[in-house]
Design an enzyme around this catalytic site. Sequence first.
Site, PDB file in Angstrom:
ATOM      1  N   CYS A   1       7.346  -5.408   4.086  1.00 39.15           N
ATOM      2  CA  CYS A   1       7.298  -6.666   4.833  1.00 39.15           C
ATOM      3  C   CYS A   1       7.216  -7.826   3.845  1.00 39.15           C
ATOM      4  O   CYS A   1       6.593  -7.718   2.798  1.00 39.15           O
ATOM      5  CB  CYS A   1       6.076  -6.691   5.745  1.00 39.15           C
ATOM      6  SG  CYS A   1       6.034  -8.148   6.818  1.00 39.15           S
TER       7      CYS A   1
ATOM      8  N   GLU B   1       6.825   4.371   8.648  1.00 35.71           N
ATOM      9  CA  GLU B   1       5.703   4.994   9.336  1.00 35.71           C
ATOM     10  C   GLU B   1       5.722   4.690  10.826  1.00 35.71           C
ATOM     11  O   GLU B   1       6.049   3.588  11.251  1.00 35.71           O
ATOM     12  CB  GLU B   1       4.395   4.470   8.745  1.00 35.71           C
ATOM     13  CG  GLU B   1       4.362   4.678   7.259  1.00 35.71           C
ATOM     14  CD  GLU B   1       2.966   4.770   6.694  1.00 35.71           C
ATOM     15  OE1 GLU B   1       2.021   4.307   7.355  1.00 35.71           O
ATOM     16  OE2 GLU B   1       2.838   5.327   5.600  1.00 35.71           O
TER      17      GLU B   1
ATOM     18  N   CYS C   1       0.756 -11.210   4.650  1.00 34.47           N
ATOM     19  CA  CYS C   1      -0.603 -11.422   5.166  1.00 34.47           C
ATOM     20  C   CYS C   1      -1.582 -10.762   4.191  1.00 34.47           C
ATOM     21  O   CYS C   1      -1.371  -9.616   3.786  1.00 34.47           O
ATOM     22  CB  CYS C   1      -0.743 -10.807   6.558  1.00 34.47           C
ATOM     23  SG  CYS C   1       0.477 -11.448   7.719  1.00 34.47           S
TER      24      CYS C   1
ATOM     25  N   CYS D   1      -4.486  -0.265  12.071  1.00 32.80           N
ATOM     26  CA  CYS D   1      -3.800  -1.543  11.883  1.00 32.80           C
ATOM     27  C   CYS D   1      -3.927  -2.045  10.455  1.00 32.80           C
ATOM     28  O   CYS D   1      -5.013  -2.058   9.893  1.00 32.80           O
ATOM     29  CB  CYS D   1      -4.417  -2.597  12.790  1.00 32.80           C
ATOM     30  SG  CYS D   1      -3.951  -2.365  14.474  1.00 32.80           S
TER      31      CYS D   1
ATOM     32  N   CYS E   1      -3.299  -7.176   4.731  1.00 30.81           N
ATOM     33  CA  CYS E   1      -2.445  -6.078   5.206  1.00 30.81           C
ATOM     34  C   CYS E   1      -1.879  -5.279   4.038  1.00 30.81           C
ATOM     35  O   CYS E   1      -1.303  -5.839   3.105  1.00 30.81           O
ATOM     36  CB  CYS E   1      -1.308  -6.659   6.045  1.00 30.81           C
ATOM     37  SG  CYS E   1      -0.047  -5.460   6.468  1.00 30.81           S
TER      38      CYS E   1
ATOM     39  N   CYS F   1       3.177   3.289  17.902  1.00 32.40           N
ATOM     40  CA  CYS F   1       3.292   2.081  17.083  1.00 32.40           C
ATOM     41  C   CYS F   1       4.521   2.243  16.180  1.00 32.40           C
ATOM     42  O   CYS F   1       4.630   3.214  15.430  1.00 32.40           O
ATOM     43  CB  CYS F   1       2.015   1.888  16.265  1.00 32.40           C
ATOM     44  SG  CYS F   1       2.068   0.431  15.220  1.00 32.40           S
TER      45      CYS F   1
HETATM   46  S1  SF4 Z   1       0.393  -7.948   9.189  1.00 30.66           S
HETATM   47 FE1  SF4 Z   1       1.490  -6.886   7.508  1.00 30.66          FE
HETATM   48  S2  SF4 Z   1       3.310  -5.979   8.456  1.00 30.66           S
HETATM   49 FE2  SF4 Z   1       2.503  -7.555   9.899  1.00 30.66          FE
HETATM   50  S3  SF4 Z   1       3.596  -9.444   9.379  1.00 30.66           S
HETATM   51 FE3  SF4 Z   1       1.711  -9.474   8.170  1.00 30.66          FE
HETATM   52  S4  SF4 Z   1       2.300  -8.533   6.187  1.00 30.66           S
HETATM   53 FE4  SF4 Z   1       3.908  -8.024   7.672  1.00 30.66          FE
END
Ligand code: SF4
Length: 376
Positions: A137, A91, A141, A364, A144, A130
Site C-alpha cells: 500500500c 493476504e 498510515c 487489523c 499499519c 477480509c
Molecule cells: S491502513 Fe494500511 S493498508 Fe489501509 S490505507 Fe493505511 S497504509 Fe494502506
Amino acid sequence: MKPLFGLDTVALAARMIEMGEPAWRGPQLAEAIYRQRLTELREITTLPKAMRPKLTAEGWEVGRPRIAKVFCSVDGTERYLVQCQDGVTVETVWMPEGDGGEIGDGSDLDATDKDRQGGIAKSWDRATICVSSQVGCAVNCQFCLTAKLGLQRNLTAGEIAGQVVATLDRHSVVVDRDRVNLVFMGMGEPFLNYDNFMGAVALLVREVELSPQRMTVSTSGIVPGIERFAQEPQELRPKLAISLNAPNDLIRQEIMPINRKWNIETVMETVRGVKLRSRERITFEYVLLGGVTDQPEHAVEVARLVRRSGLPAKVNLIAWNPGPEIAYAMPHGEAVERFRETLVNAGIPAYLRRPRGRDIFAACGQLKRTVEGGSE
Ligand code: SF4
C-alpha cells in the site's frame, strides 16, 4: 497462460465467439468458474470434450488465485496467503462469527438462521472475509504494517474476486444460504485501484451472486475515489467505511499523511454526496492508539465531528494491534470502554471490533505477509 477467471459472462461469451464457438458457452463457463467454483478446465464437463484442450491450446486456463498457505488462529480465524498467477501473494482473512464490525449497519439484521434450516452442521453461523485490493500500500498510515511494504502492484479484478471465491470454496459456503460479509479492508487502498476494485465487486455481485449490501469498502479518504463511488448504481455499490482514526486534522495528519491532501472536512463533504439506502449508515473506523488517539477529550471531539457531519453514522473502535517496527502502544481496556461510552452517551452508535487472529498476524493493520504465527 491467460486467466478466464476475472472475465464476466459477456466477456467470456465474446472470447467464445472469437474462438468460433457459440456465445452461450460464455454463460456456461461463468457458471462453472464462479458458481460451481471449478478451477481446472478438465473439470468443466458441460463443455464438449474436444473444447477443453482447444482452450488450453489457445492459452486459456481458469487461473483463479489459489490459497497457497493457511495460518490458523486459536480463535478460529484463518489467514491465507493467496497466490496469483505470477507468483505474487496477498493476504485474505476468514473470520467465523465476524469481528463485530458488522454490528449496527444492517448486515446483522436478518438473523434467521439459514444454516440450521439447511440442517448442515457447521462450526460457524456467519462469517466475514477480509479482502486485499493491492499488493502492499502506498498510503503510509503510520500504525499499519502493510504500509511498510510500500505499493508493489495493483491487483486485477479477478485477483480481488478470486480471494473471495477461493475462500468460499474452502469453507463450502452456499451463497444463498450462508451469511457471509465481505470487507475490503485487507492490504491496500481500494480507491487507489478503483477500476479493478469495482470490477471485482461487479463479478462478485453479478457472477458469484453475493449482495453488495453485505460488502463494505474502507477508504483512508481518497476523495476522487469517493466521488466516483457516489455515482455507482445501488445494485452494485457496497457500503462505505471511512478510516478516520483521529479526532482532528492535527493528529490525523501525523498518523495518516494522506490527510494533508484531503482533510477531514473535505472527506466528510464528499461522503455527503453518497446517496445512502434506507437504514444504511456510514461507518467510521477508529483505531485507538494508546496515549495518541484514545484520550477522553478525543472521544468528545469525535462525537462532535460525527454529529456535525450530519451523516447517519456509526463508529467502529479498534484497539490497535501491535506489530514489529511500529512504535505505538496498545490502549488500556478502560480507555477503550470509556471512549465507547462517551460516543454512545453523545448519541453515536459505537461498537468495539473484536481483535481476531492476533496470534497469526491477521488482525487489523497486521497484514504484511508475515510467515510466522499460528498453526498451518
Ligand atoms: S491502513 Fe494500511 S493498508 Fe489501509 S490505507 Fe493505511 S497504509 Fe494502506
